[in-house]
Design a protein around this motif. Structure first.
Motif, PDB file in Angstrom:
ATOM      1  N   ALA A 164       0.832  -1.204   0.000  1.00  0.00           N
ATOM      2  CA  ALA A 164       0.000   0.000   0.000  1.00  0.00           C
ATOM      3  C   ALA A 164       0.868   1.256   0.000  1.00  0.00           C
ATOM      4  CB  ALA A 164      -0.924  -0.012   1.215  1.00  0.00           C
ATOM      5  N   TYR A 165       1.968   1.231   0.749  1.00  0.00           N
ATOM      6  CA  TYR A 165       2.846   2.402   0.790  1.00  0.00           C
ATOM      7  C   TYR A 165       3.458   2.676  -0.584  1.00  0.00           C
ATOM      8  CZ  TYR A 165       6.706   5.524   1.844  1.00  0.00           C
ATOM      9  OH  TYR A 165       7.583   6.576   1.834  1.00  0.00           O
ATOM     10  N   ALA A 166       3.921   1.632  -1.261  1.00  0.00           N
ATOM     11  CA  ALA A 166       4.527   1.809  -2.578  1.00  0.00           C
ATOM     12  C   ALA A 166       3.527   2.426  -3.556  1.00  0.00           C
ATOM     13  CB  ALA A 166       5.041   0.473  -3.102  1.00  0.00           C
TER      14      ALA A 166
ATOM     15  N   ARG B   5       3.729   6.364  -5.138  1.00  0.00           N
ATOM     16  CA  ARG B   5       3.794   6.546  -6.588  1.00  0.00           C
ATOM     17  C   ARG B   5       2.921   7.714  -7.046  1.00  0.00           C
ATOM     18  NH1 ARG B   5       1.469   2.388 -11.132  1.00  0.00           N
ATOM     19  NH2 ARG B   5      -0.455   3.009 -10.071  1.00  0.00           N
ATOM     20  N   CYS B   6       1.867   8.001  -6.312  1.00  0.00           N
ATOM     21  CA  CYS B   6       0.927   9.047  -6.724  1.00  0.00           C
ATOM     22  C   CYS B   6       1.597  10.419  -6.804  1.00  0.00           C
ATOM     23  CB  CYS B   6      -0.252   9.099  -5.753  1.00  0.00           C
ATOM     24  SG  CYS B   6      -1.477  10.366  -6.137  1.00  0.00           S
ATOM     25  N   ASP B   7       2.473  10.731  -5.832  1.00  0.00           N
ATOM     26  CA  ASP B   7       3.103  12.056  -5.814  1.00  0.00           C
ATOM     27  C   ASP B   7       4.373  11.990  -4.969  1.00  0.00           C
ATOM     28  OD1 ASP B   7       3.754  14.724  -5.860  1.00  0.00           O
ATOM     29  OD2 ASP B   7       1.793  15.448  -5.217  1.00  0.00           O
ATOM     30  N   PRO B   8       5.422  11.349  -5.489  1.00  0.00           N
ATOM     31  CA  PRO B   8       6.635  11.155  -4.695  1.00  0.00           C
ATOM     32  C   PRO B   8       7.311  12.455  -4.288  1.00  0.00           C
ATOM     33  CG  PRO B   8       6.988  10.495  -6.986  1.00  0.00           C
ATOM     34  CD  PRO B   8       5.531  10.720  -6.821  1.00  0.00           C
ATOM     35  N   MET B   9       7.152  13.505  -5.082  1.00  0.00           N
ATOM     36  CA  MET B   9       7.773  14.779  -4.731  1.00  0.00           C
ATOM     37  C   MET B   9       7.113  15.387  -3.503  1.00  0.00           C
ATOM     38  SD  MET B   9       8.343  18.201  -7.053  1.00  0.00           S
ATOM     39  CE  MET B   9       9.364  17.299  -8.213  1.00  0.00           C
TER      40      MET B   9
ATOM     41  N   ALA C  32       8.232  -0.186   7.437  1.00  0.00           N
ATOM     42  CA  ALA C  32       9.101   0.807   8.069  1.00  0.00           C
ATOM     43  C   ALA C  32      10.351   1.061   7.238  1.00  0.00           C
ATOM     44  CB  ALA C  32       9.476   0.351   9.468  1.00  0.00           C
ATOM     45  N   ARG C  33      10.950   0.009   6.704  1.00  0.00           N
ATOM     46  CA  ARG C  33      12.164   0.173   5.889  1.00  0.00           C
ATOM     47  C   ARG C  33      11.907   1.067   4.675  1.00  0.00           C
ATOM     48  NH1 ARG C  33      12.483  -5.442   6.664  1.00  0.00           N
ATOM     49  NH2 ARG C  33      13.995  -5.992   8.301  1.00  0.00           N
ATOM     50  N   GLU C  34      10.745   0.897   4.052  1.00  0.00           N
ATOM     51  CA  GLU C  34      10.433   1.703   2.872  1.00  0.00           C
ATOM     52  C   GLU C  34      10.123   3.148   3.252  1.00  0.00           C
ATOM     53  OE1 GLU C  34      10.695   0.832  -0.385  1.00  0.00           O
ATOM     54  OE2 GLU C  34      11.644  -0.926   0.537  1.00  0.00           O
ATOM     55  N   ILE C  35       9.385   3.322   4.330  1.00  0.00           N
ATOM     56  CA  ILE C  35       8.982   4.680   4.720  1.00  0.00           C
ATOM     57  C   ILE C  35      10.198   5.537   5.054  1.00  0.00           C
ATOM     58  CG2 ILE C  35       7.743   6.029   6.465  1.00  0.00           C
ATOM     59  CD1 ILE C  35       5.757   3.657   6.643  1.00  0.00           C
ATOM     60  N   VAL C  36      11.190   4.972   5.730  1.00  0.00           N
ATOM     61  CA  VAL C  36      12.340   5.779   6.156  1.00  0.00           C
ATOM     62  C   VAL C  36      13.324   6.061   5.022  1.00  0.00           C
ATOM     63  CG1 VAL C  36      12.161   4.955   8.537  1.00  0.00           C
ATOM     64  CG2 VAL C  36      13.701   3.779   6.938  1.00  0.00           C
ATOM     65  N   LYS C  37      13.073   5.543   3.842  1.00  0.00           N
ATOM     66  CA  LYS C  37      13.979   5.805   2.721  1.00  0.00           C
ATOM     67  C   LYS C  37      13.917   7.256   2.252  1.00  0.00           C
ATOM     68  CE  LYS C  37      14.403   1.137   0.783  1.00  0.00           C
ATOM     69  NZ  LYS C  37      14.080   0.239  -0.364  1.00  0.00           N
TER      70      LYS C  37
ATOM     71  N   ALA D 120      -5.731   2.795  -5.531  1.00  0.00           N
ATOM     72  CA  ALA D 120      -4.675   3.758  -5.220  1.00  0.00           C
ATOM     73  C   ALA D 120      -4.980   5.072  -5.916  1.00  0.00           C
ATOM     74  CB  ALA D 120      -3.309   3.243  -5.666  1.00  0.00           C
ATOM     75  N   THR D 121      -4.661   6.168  -5.247  1.00  0.00           N
ATOM     76  CA  THR D 121      -4.785   7.459  -5.913  1.00  0.00           C
ATOM     77  C   THR D 121      -3.681   7.579  -6.960  1.00  0.00           C
ATOM     78  OG1 THR D 121      -3.421   8.504  -4.223  1.00  0.00           O
ATOM     79  CG2 THR D 121      -5.813   8.596  -3.924  1.00  0.00           C
ATOM     80  N   VAL D 122      -4.015   8.197  -8.087  1.00  0.00           N
ATOM     81  CA  VAL D 122      -3.007   8.438  -9.123  1.00  0.00           C
ATOM     82  C   VAL D 122      -2.907   9.915  -9.476  1.00  0.00           C
ATOM     83  CG1 VAL D 122      -3.165   6.117 -10.074  1.00  0.00           C
ATOM     84  CG2 VAL D 122      -4.671   7.914 -10.975  1.00  0.00           C
ATOM     85  N   GLY D 123      -3.806  10.733  -8.928  1.00  0.00           N
ATOM     86  CA  GLY D 123      -3.753  12.172  -9.150  1.00  0.00           C
ATOM     87  C   GLY D 123      -4.750  12.859  -8.234  1.00  0.00           C
TER      88      GLY D 123
END
Length: 530
Positions: free
Chosen positions: A297-299, A303-307, A325-330, A433-436
């Motif tokens: 779900a986090y990935a 993706r929707c708005d990484p900036m 947790a590993r992905e979030i702290v990246k 997932a939201t895409v915009g």
């Protein structure tokens, strides 16, 4: 002129919360303070071996009516209200055998706890304190002469002051304590009046009050030149106000506001059904997704708005695990809020010393009633929480084409999200997932175009040549007043739309949807969020 130091010769103590009571009373006794008390408080002090006088001995009047009547007596209130060195007051005290009370220690019947646990009506009423607030107000009014303590957290401060002054209180201290005491009775009465209004079904009672207890002063408000404090109302709804902060630096004003927005949004997704993640920036979701796991779900949400996700708030609806947790702290994240977290995920987050981790013990019920407030110049607005959920709405398909099962699932997903996006709000979604997301625009067509642009940018960031809006569905928080916003969505590649309906131009909007081959669903429910 008020006297600065007032020697404490007599203290009246009556508390429901006995935290630190005996230790505090022992200190008073070492300063030669006569202790007067009531009921359970007197019993607790006596069992601890302290000399304590029953208030009934003072008043020469027995406690009665199940404790409803014990301190409402001239010998109590005269002792609290009498102005020292006032000849008329001194004469009245002498004539009626009233002795001064120099220190009042009272905390009130636990009314807030009773309503929080859903106690029956009669039990709640019995937990409305009468004598306590009356004594607190009397002592607070006469703060030039009397110190009043309503919070066990203040015992230590008073112990230090008594030691430094050889058994006296300072005027500045008495005034600070009086301010706190008046605020406590105000908050207590507010809780009672609001509970009564709820019981009576009065959405807008003639008088409305609310109060809160300071959780912590903030470094500043929305901007550094603004002061701020974080106050708790006592509502037991899981969220930022009730969470345990496991690690990280102090929350800022904006952190609290944004974290609340994130957790309220993720509460739309039942954790028993799906894992869900919400990423928020400046109170608006910038990525929301469901998945089989939190990391999935986090990935999808990222993706929707990484900036925009950089420096954002992440809320999850399930126990945080190490993979997520590993992905979030990246990337740099301000706050993570979750119902719980396993030890490995806590350790992973612990490597980021400034990252705040909040654990709430549960997820708020999106359907639960409650009040929300907003200040305006000279007043405030109060309204019921937006507890409408799409699963309980009667959906009306108004176009010639029916949505597919996949589209309908995404339409419901998007409408859950758009509820938490600032108006005017448009949400594109695909595959749960939201895409915009287009938020907070004065024109709904501008929100549509911004959401489409975000979907294009997200595709570019993912290395794709086709916009993520292609084949997505669209949710609007309110009706399309004209067909232009809907046409912008169709131009971006959307295939289905969900909106409240109710515009004078619904027929034109439906005709435009049919002309574009779109499926469209009306909910009959608007989700403005200003």
């Amino acid at each position: 002129m008020p006297v600065d130091l007032r020697h404490v010769a007599r203290a009246l103590i009556s508390v429901s919360d006995k935290t630190g009571l005996v230790e505090f009373a022992r200190v008073l006794a070492t300063h030669g303070v006569e202790l007067v008390s009531t009921g359970g408080t007197r019993k607790a002090l006596a069992e601890a071996g302290l000399a304590v006088r029953d208030v009934a001995d003072l008043t020469q009047f027995p406690e009665m009516m199940d404790g409803r009547l014990k301190t409402l007596h001239p010998k109590v209130h005269g002792g609290l209200l009498a102005i020292r060195e006032n000849p008329e007051h001194e004469a009245a005290m002498l004539a009626h055998d009233i002795r001064p009370i120099d220190l009042l220690v009272v905390n009130l019947y636990p009314f807030e706890s009773a309503i929080a646990k859903g106690a029956p009506f009669e039990e709640c009423v019995e937990n409305i304190d009468i004598g306590g607030p009356a004594m607190i107000r009397a002592a607070s009014k006469n703060h030039d002469d009397v110190a009043v303590v309503v919070d066990s957290d203040d015992y230590a401060m008073l112990v230090e002051e008594l030691a430094a002054t050889k058994g006296a209180t300072r005027l500045a201290t008495r005034r600070r304590l009086a301010q706190k005491a008046f605020a406590r009775t105000a908050a207590y009465d507010a809780a009672i009046s609001n509970w009564f209004a709820q019981q009576l079904g009065e959405a807008s009672p003639p008088l409305r009050a609310f109060g809160g207890r300071l959780a912590e002063p903030m470094r500043y408000g929305e901007n550094p030149h603004q002061s701020a404090g974080f106050y708790l109302t006592g509502e037991k709804r899981p969220g930022v106000a009730t969470a345990r902060q496991i690690q990280g630096k102090q929350l800022s004003y904006n952190n609290v506001n944004d974290t609340d927005a994130a957790f309220e949004c993720v509460a739309e997704f039942d954790p028993a059904r799906t894992a869900a993640v919400v990423i928020v920036k400046h109170s608006n979701p910038c990525g929301v997704a469901e998945g089989a796991t939190l990391v999935e779900a986090y990935a999808k949400a990222l993706r929707c708005d990484p900036m925009s996700a950089f420096g954002g708030i992440v809320a999850v609806n399930r126990k945080l695990d190490a993979d997520a947790a590993r992905e979030i702290v990246k990337i740099f994240t301000e706050v993570i809020i979750a119902p719980d977290a396993d030890e490995e995920s806590i350790s992973i987050i612990g490597a980021k010393k400034n990252l705040r981790l909040l654990l709430t013990g549960g997820v708020p019920d999106a359907r639960a009633a409650g009040l929300t407030y907003r200040s305006v110049s000279g007043g405030f607005l109060a309204q019921s929480r937006d507890s409408a959920v799409v699963d309980e709405m009667t959906l009306q398909i108004v176009t010639k084409r029916q949505p597919t099962a996949e589209e309908l699932a995404d339409l419901k997903f998007a409408f859950r999200v758009v509820k938490h996006v600032k108006s005017n709000a448009i949400v594109y979604a695909k595959g749960a997932a939201t895409v915009g997301i287009g938020a907070g625009q004065m024109s709904r067509v501008d929100s549509s175009r911004i959401a489409a642009h975000k979907a294009q940018e997200a595709a570019r960031a993912a290395g794709l040549t086709t916009s993520l809006a292609k084949g997505a569905v669209v949710a609007s928080d309110a009706f399309f007043p004209f067909a232009d916003g809907l046409l912008a969505a169709a131009e971006a590649g959307a295939t289905a739309v969900i909106q409240p309906g109710g515009s004078m131009n619904d027929k034109d909007v439906i005709a435009a949807a049919d002309a574009q081959g779109l499926a469209m669903v009306f909910t009959g429910v608007r989700h403005f969020r200003h």
